[in-house]
Design an enzyme around this catalytic site. Structure first.
Site, PDB file in Angstrom:
ATOM      1  N   LYS A  71       0.827  -1.216   0.000  1.00  0.00           N
ATOM      2  CA  LYS A  71       0.000   0.000   0.000  1.00  0.00           C
ATOM      3  C   LYS A  71       0.860   1.264   0.000  1.00  0.00           C
ATOM      4  O   LYS A  71       0.626   2.188  -0.769  1.00  0.00           O
ATOM      5  CB  LYS A  71      -0.937   0.025   1.223  1.00  0.00           C
ATOM      6  CG  LYS A  71      -1.820  -1.206   1.349  1.00  0.00           C
ATOM      7  CD  LYS A  71      -2.744  -1.127   2.561  1.00  0.00           C
ATOM      8  CE  LYS A  71      -2.036  -1.028   3.895  1.00  0.00           C
ATOM      9  NZ  LYS A  71      -1.263  -2.234   4.266  1.00  0.00           N
ATOM     10  N   ARG A  87      -8.792   1.635  10.045  1.00  0.00           N
ATOM     11  CA  ARG A  87      -8.269   0.297  10.328  1.00  0.00           C
ATOM     12  C   ARG A  87      -9.218  -0.499  11.205  1.00  0.00           C
ATOM     13  O   ARG A  87      -8.922  -1.640  11.544  1.00  0.00           O
ATOM     14  CB  ARG A  87      -6.941   0.465  11.068  1.00  0.00           C
ATOM     15  CG  ARG A  87      -5.761  -0.240  10.448  1.00  0.00           C
ATOM     16  CD  ARG A  87      -4.557   0.141  11.289  1.00  0.00           C
ATOM     17  NE  ARG A  87      -3.395  -0.625  10.991  1.00  0.00           N
ATOM     18  CZ  ARG A  87      -2.441  -0.238  10.145  1.00  0.00           C
ATOM     19  NH1 ARG A  87      -2.551   0.895   9.485  1.00  0.00           N
ATOM     20  NH2 ARG A  87      -1.387  -0.976   9.986  1.00  0.00           N
ATOM     21  N   ARG A 112       0.916  -8.217  14.101  1.00  0.00           N
ATOM     22  CA  ARG A 112       0.274  -7.260  13.186  1.00  0.00           C
ATOM     23  C   ARG A 112      -0.711  -7.976  12.271  1.00  0.00           C
ATOM     24  O   ARG A 112      -1.787  -7.459  11.977  1.00  0.00           O
ATOM     25  CB  ARG A 112       1.341  -6.511  12.364  1.00  0.00           C
ATOM     26  CG  ARG A 112       2.061  -5.452  13.196  1.00  0.00           C
ATOM     27  CD  ARG A 112       3.401  -5.052  12.612  1.00  0.00           C
ATOM     28  NE  ARG A 112       3.330  -4.534  11.258  1.00  0.00           N
ATOM     29  CZ  ARG A 112       4.379  -4.443  10.441  1.00  0.00           C
ATOM     30  NH1 ARG A 112       5.573  -4.829  10.858  1.00  0.00           N
ATOM     31  NH2 ARG A 112       4.233  -3.945   9.244  1.00  0.00           N
ATOM     32  N   ARG A 134      12.670  -6.036   4.919  1.00  0.00           N
ATOM     33  CA  ARG A 134      12.604  -4.600   4.570  1.00  0.00           C
ATOM     34  C   ARG A 134      13.687  -3.789   5.288  1.00  0.00           C
ATOM     35  O   ARG A 134      13.854  -3.890   6.495  1.00  0.00           O
ATOM     36  CB  ARG A 134      11.209  -4.091   4.969  1.00  0.00           C
ATOM     37  CG  ARG A 134      10.977  -2.632   4.710  1.00  0.00           C
ATOM     38  CD  ARG A 134       9.517  -2.325   4.578  1.00  0.00           C
ATOM     39  NE  ARG A 134       8.753  -2.461   5.809  1.00  0.00           N
ATOM     40  CZ  ARG A 134       7.444  -2.192   5.885  1.00  0.00           C
ATOM     41  NH1 ARG A 134       6.780  -1.803   4.811  1.00  0.00           N
ATOM     42  NH2 ARG A 134       6.817  -2.339   7.030  1.00  0.00           N
ATOM     43  N   ARG A 192      12.498  -1.199  10.507  1.00  0.00           N
ATOM     44  CA  ARG A 192      11.431  -0.727  11.384  1.00  0.00           C
ATOM     45  C   ARG A 192      11.359  -1.608  12.616  1.00  0.00           C
ATOM     46  O   ARG A 192      11.507  -2.822  12.527  1.00  0.00           O
ATOM     47  CB  ARG A 192      10.095  -0.811  10.629  1.00  0.00           C
ATOM     48  CG  ARG A 192       9.660   0.502  10.031  1.00  0.00           C
ATOM     49  CD  ARG A 192       8.493   0.341   9.118  1.00  0.00           C
ATOM     50  NE  ARG A 192       7.297  -0.211   9.741  1.00  0.00           N
ATOM     51  CZ  ARG A 192       6.105  -0.245   9.156  1.00  0.00           C
ATOM     52  NH1 ARG A 192       5.952   0.260   7.962  1.00  0.00           N
ATOM     53  NH2 ARG A 192       5.069  -0.775   9.776  1.00  0.00           N
TER      54      ARG A 192
HETATM   55  P1  ADP Z   1       1.599  -1.807   8.328  1.00  0.00           P
HETATM   56  O1  ADP Z   1       2.790  -1.778   7.429  1.00  0.00           O
HETATM   57  O2  ADP Z   1       1.642  -2.897   9.348  1.00  0.00           O
HETATM   58  O3  ADP Z   1       0.295  -1.720   7.606  1.00  0.00           O
HETATM   59  P2  ADP Z   1       1.659   0.983   9.197  1.00  0.00           P
HETATM   60  O4  ADP Z   1       2.979   1.504   8.849  1.00  0.00           O
HETATM   61  O5  ADP Z   1       0.475   1.413   8.383  1.00  0.00           O
HETATM   62  O6  ADP Z   1       1.727  -0.591   9.285  1.00  0.00           O
HETATM   63  O7  ADP Z   1       1.306   1.291  10.741  1.00  0.00           O
HETATM   64  C1  ADP Z   1       2.206   0.921  11.766  1.00  0.00           C
HETATM   65  C2  ADP Z   1       1.487   0.855  13.108  1.00  0.00           C
HETATM   66  O8  ADP Z   1       0.880   2.143  13.430  1.00  0.00           O
HETATM   67  C3  ADP Z   1       0.327  -0.129  13.206  1.00  0.00           C
HETATM   68  O9  ADP Z   1       0.766  -1.463  13.442  1.00  0.00           O
HETATM   69  C4  ADP Z   1      -0.451   0.469  14.392  1.00  0.00           C
HETATM   70  O10 ADP Z   1       0.158   0.194  15.627  1.00  0.00           O
HETATM   71  C5  ADP Z   1      -0.349   1.970  14.163  1.00  0.00           C
HETATM   72  N1  ADP Z   1      -1.472   2.470  13.346  1.00  0.00           N
HETATM   73  C6  ADP Z   1      -1.378   2.925  12.061  1.00  0.00           C
HETATM   74  N2  ADP Z   1      -2.599   3.290  11.607  1.00  0.00           N
HETATM   75  C7  ADP Z   1      -3.480   3.063  12.612  1.00  0.00           C
HETATM   76  C8  ADP Z   1      -4.892   3.224  12.756  1.00  0.00           C
HETATM   77  N3  ADP Z   1      -5.656   3.683  11.749  1.00  0.00           N
HETATM   78  N4  ADP Z   1      -5.465   2.885  13.943  1.00  0.00           N
HETATM   79  C9  ADP Z   1      -4.726   2.420  14.941  1.00  0.00           C
HETATM   80  N5  ADP Z   1      -3.396   2.229  14.878  1.00  0.00           N
HETATM   81  C10 ADP Z   1      -2.763   2.550  13.732  1.00  0.00           C
END
Ligand code: ADP
Length: 216
Positions: free
Chosen positions: A17, A89, A172, A128, A161
């Site tokens: 994404k 989310r 996750r 990554r 990360r």
């Molecule tokens: P991923 O690559 O796992 O999709 P992101 O980089 O989008 O992760 O987000 C990293 C972390 O930030 C998530 O695992 C969560 O802890 C937090 N986070 C991001 N967006 C949200 C959201 N909309 N609601 C709650 N927590 C969020």
């Protein structure tokens, strides 16, 4: 000029994404909001918000709906086109977003659902790496730096990360299935979902996304 357009990128971690959102936003002159990037910046800066969310994010859980909803309400302004990456989310976040967008005269145009097989997701995330200086992306399985653990452009060390450790990735993915996957039914019910294959080559998938967004 085209009306403002809100596009949501939905899919498990590691489905591409963020990679696509950056490119599509640039091609379509849209703004890209990544809630994950936003929270990681706050954590790196050591702000009070960053400190508040650090444990949750590094363990692969979700920050509270209230907190994220407030951040997004401040971040989304009328008459601007956005790609939302990582938000909503949860179903309550999606309901909040619908209500908020209605108050500013906007609505969700498309929800693009990315899928990738879980074994590829694990390699994409555990492998990554990012250059700590110039930001170039690498993956130790698929496109490693020719210089090992340093950047082959600027020579700076590569970083990972904090939530890209195997045990955290598993969390996750569990969090995703439990809290985020139900959004697929939520948006399918509204007729908004377009499915894409996140395992396609970057440029081919980007062309598909462009076609979806150009279609209106
Ligand atoms: P991923 O690559 O796992 O999709 P992101 O980089 O989008 O992760 O987000 C990293 C972390 O930030 C998530 O695992 C969560 O802890 C937090 N986070 C991001 N967006 C949200 C959201 N909309 N609601 C709650 N927590 C969020």
């Amino acid at each position: 000029m085209r009306n403002a357009m809100i596009v949501i990128f939905l899919g498990a971690p590691g489905t591409g994404k963020g990679t696509q959102a950056v490119r599509l936003a640039e091609m379509q002159s849209m703004l890209h909001i990544s809630t994950g990037d936003l929270l990681r910046k706050e954590m790196a800066a050591g702000s009070s918000l960053g400190l508040q969310v650090k444990d949750i994010v590094t363990n692969g859980g979700l920050v509270s709906d209230d907190l994220i909803n407030k951040i997004m309400q401040n971040g989304i302004t009328p008459k601007v086109s956005y790609i939302l990456d990582g938000y909503p989310r949860t179903v309550p976040q999606a309901e909040f977003l619908d209500t908020y967008l209605a108050t500013i005269g906007e609505k969700v145009a498309h929800v693009i659902f990315f899928t990738v097989a879980e074994d590829i997701i694990m390699k994409r995330l555990t492998g990554r790496q990012k250059c700590s200086q110039c930001g170039k992306d690498f993956n130790s399985y698929f496109h490693p730096s020719t210089k090992g653990n340093v950047c082959d452009v600027c020579g700076a060390p590569l970083s990972q990360r904090a939530d890209d450790r195997e045990d955290v990735i598993k969390n996750r993915l569990i969090t995703y299935e439990r809290d985020t996957a139900p959004l697929l039914a939520y948006y399918t019910g509204k007729g908004l979902v377009r499915n894409v294959d996140g395992a396609l080559p970057i440029d081919i998938l980007l062309a598909q996304l462009n076609a979806i967004v150009k279609g209106g």
